[in-house]
Scaffold this motif. Structure first.
Motif: not given
Length: 514
Positions: A73-89
């Motif tokens: 799940h690439p969206r969850f991977e992006a959230i796990a790596r971000a360290g801050d708020v993630v907004r998906f377009p």
């Protein structure tokens, strides 16, 4: 949200209150939904490269059973790596793990507004909050600073729950008390929130980190091996691999050697010294599955090993000391086996120092839906599709089915249905309908859940599912409505539909309505 309102003040107070973790999490999400006016939200625990749902709001119930692997799940991977708020377009090419899992909404919902909040404590990822809205521009007016308030409160709430759990273990608080809140611990793949499942988990927590012998009983397919794995994983012996032995598959000629080992030349074919399961499990745990299948002579030898803590390899006179914890499992009613003389009473009492009963799926309330979500998520990855969803009629069918084969039967049913759905739809998102299920354990009559599972106004007929599938679903609807009109009498149903009774039976069988 420029100013912390009363709702968020209450969330902050909840963190230190005496309410259960589950209530605290659900209040948090209710406040998120009210404040942001979003369509769905979820609080997830991060563990072993997975996000595990702890609480949901506005999502299908089966989401609580799903396990979201970061690698899939690439969206969850992006959230796990971000360290801050993630907004998906809204036009993001990354598939949303919740696509199609917002109830009462048609379609796969591939375009909507999504925000991910990683939950950090001491710079360590412990979880996440996801916030979704169907309107692609819904969150445009919300500032990241406001969203960080949600993230901070959620992180503190989750950390408090994890800390309390750790402290309870250290001081040995009895979590089996009925007044004790549900544990946060997520036993390995033990899906379920029913009272029966909570009691089972509490028993596992109570006995896992002891050396007591455990006898696991329950019907075929309930997950006795899974319970054994959890008992071992939560014990101090977990550093040593769990050693497994299926007693039902032991030929009498090699059974003793499998248990205790042999020396070179002990019998024809013994070309070298070999350790048995007891030696392999030294300082660890030996799991004797289907222990009720052992022969009486072998039971006597097993009893001696348990009594004295030493074994003898076949062909050897020397005793070998072993430190082994025994976990056994059987689907037999053991006290009846003892009465009938098929199992030694002394061995039975040695094995069942702490008996654990695994309840059948039919006694676990709505756990079947959570399990269906778990299996659907896992099957989606195996089939290479984005998502597998359950329609309302399928949820009703799963809830009302008897599942005589228990969890194993449900898993196989979801897998079969998913394969059929993929061959039917040939799409990235699969929708499981009752027509994809054929429950072999059901009696050859139309049951209530099938009569009520399809409505003549069902929107599924308008889906782009192909002519054959649309015709099958239309026929199913007409037949089920006629069966309902005739109170389940198939002879009267055939007469009403003006078809031969034999042809009706065959058609219902083909449509998986029997």
């Amino acid at each position: 949200m420029h100013q912390l309102g009363n709702e968020w003040t209450q969330v902050a107070l909840d963190i230190t209150s005496g309410i259960s973790e589950q209530d605290r999490f659900e209040r948090l999400l209710a406040t998120v939904r009210k404040t942001l006016n979003c369509d769905a939200s979820a609080l997830l625990l991060f563990s072993e490269q997975q996000f595990i749902p702890l609480a949901i709001n506005g999502l299908s119930q089966d989401v609580l059973g799903r396990r979201f692997d970061l690698s899939k799940h690439p969206r969850f991977e992006a959230i796990a790596r971000a360290g801050d708020v993630v907004r998906f377009p809204s036009n993001s090419e990354l598939p949303d793990p919740y696509d199609g899992l917002v109830p009462n909404m048609a379609g796969a919902l591939e375009i909507h507004s999504c925000i991910g909040l990683p939950l950090l404590f001491d710079d360590q990822l412990i979880g996440a909050v996801t916030i979704d809205a169907l309107d692609p521009t819904h969150f445009d007016t919300f500032k990241n600073a406001d969203l960080r308030i949600i993230s901070a409160l959620a992180a503190t709430s989750l950390h408090t729950a994890l800390l309390m759990q750790k402290l309870e273990r250290l001081v040995g608080i009895d979590s089996s008390s009925p007044s004790h809140p549900a544990k946060l611990t997520h036993h390995v793949d033990m899906i379920g929130q029913s009272k029966a499942m909570q009691e089972l988990k509490q028993q596992i927590d109570a006995v896992a980190d002891t050396d007591l012998s455990v006898l696991i009983t329950g019907e075929t397919g309930v997950g006795k091996e899974l319970v054994a794995n959890n008992l071992h994983t939560l014990s101090s012996r977990s550093k040593v691999p769990l050693v497994y032995l299926n007693c039902a598959a032991l030929p009498e000629s090699v059974a003793e050697s499998e248990l205790f080992g042999h020396i070179k030349g002990a019998f024809t074919g013994a070309i070298s010294n070999r350790k048995g399961k007891f030696e392999l499990a030294d300082n660890g745990t030996l799991f004797l599955d289907e222990v009720g299948e052992l022969s009486l002579p072998l039971q006597a030898k097993l009893l001696r090993a348990l009594q004295y803590g030493d074994i003898q390899r076949v062909g050897d006179d020397r005793n070998i000391k072993v430190n082994v914890r025994i976990i056994a499992a059987t689907n037999r009613v053991m006290h009846e086996e003892v009465k009938q003389g098929r199992f030694r009473a002394d061995l039975y009492h040695r094995l069942s120092v702490f008996p654990v009963f695994v309840p059948p799926l039919r006694d676990r309330e709505s756990d079947a839906i959570l399990l269906a979500g778990f299996f659907a998520e896992r099957c989606a990855h195996k089939l290479g599709v984005v998502s597998i969803r359950l329609d309302e009629a399928t949820v009703s069918l799963i809830k009302k089915a008897r599942w005589e084969g228990n969890v194993r039967e449900l898993e196989h049913a979801i897998n079969r249905a998913s394969v059929l759905a993929k061959s039917t739809y040939k799409q990235r998102h699969l929708l499981l309908t009752p027509n994809h299920f054929s429950l072999a354990d059901e009696p050859q009559t139309v049951t209530d859940h099938k009569v009520n599972s399809v409505d003549a106004t069902s929107p599924s007929l308008s889906c782009e599912i192909g002519l054959k599938q649309a015709v099958d679903e239309f026929q199913s609807q007409i037949i089920l409505n006629a069966v309902k009109d005739n109170n389940g009498n198939l002879s009267l149903t055939a007469k009403q539909l003006k078809v031969d009774p034999g042809n009706l039976h065959r058609l219902m069988k083909r449509l998986s309505l029997k």
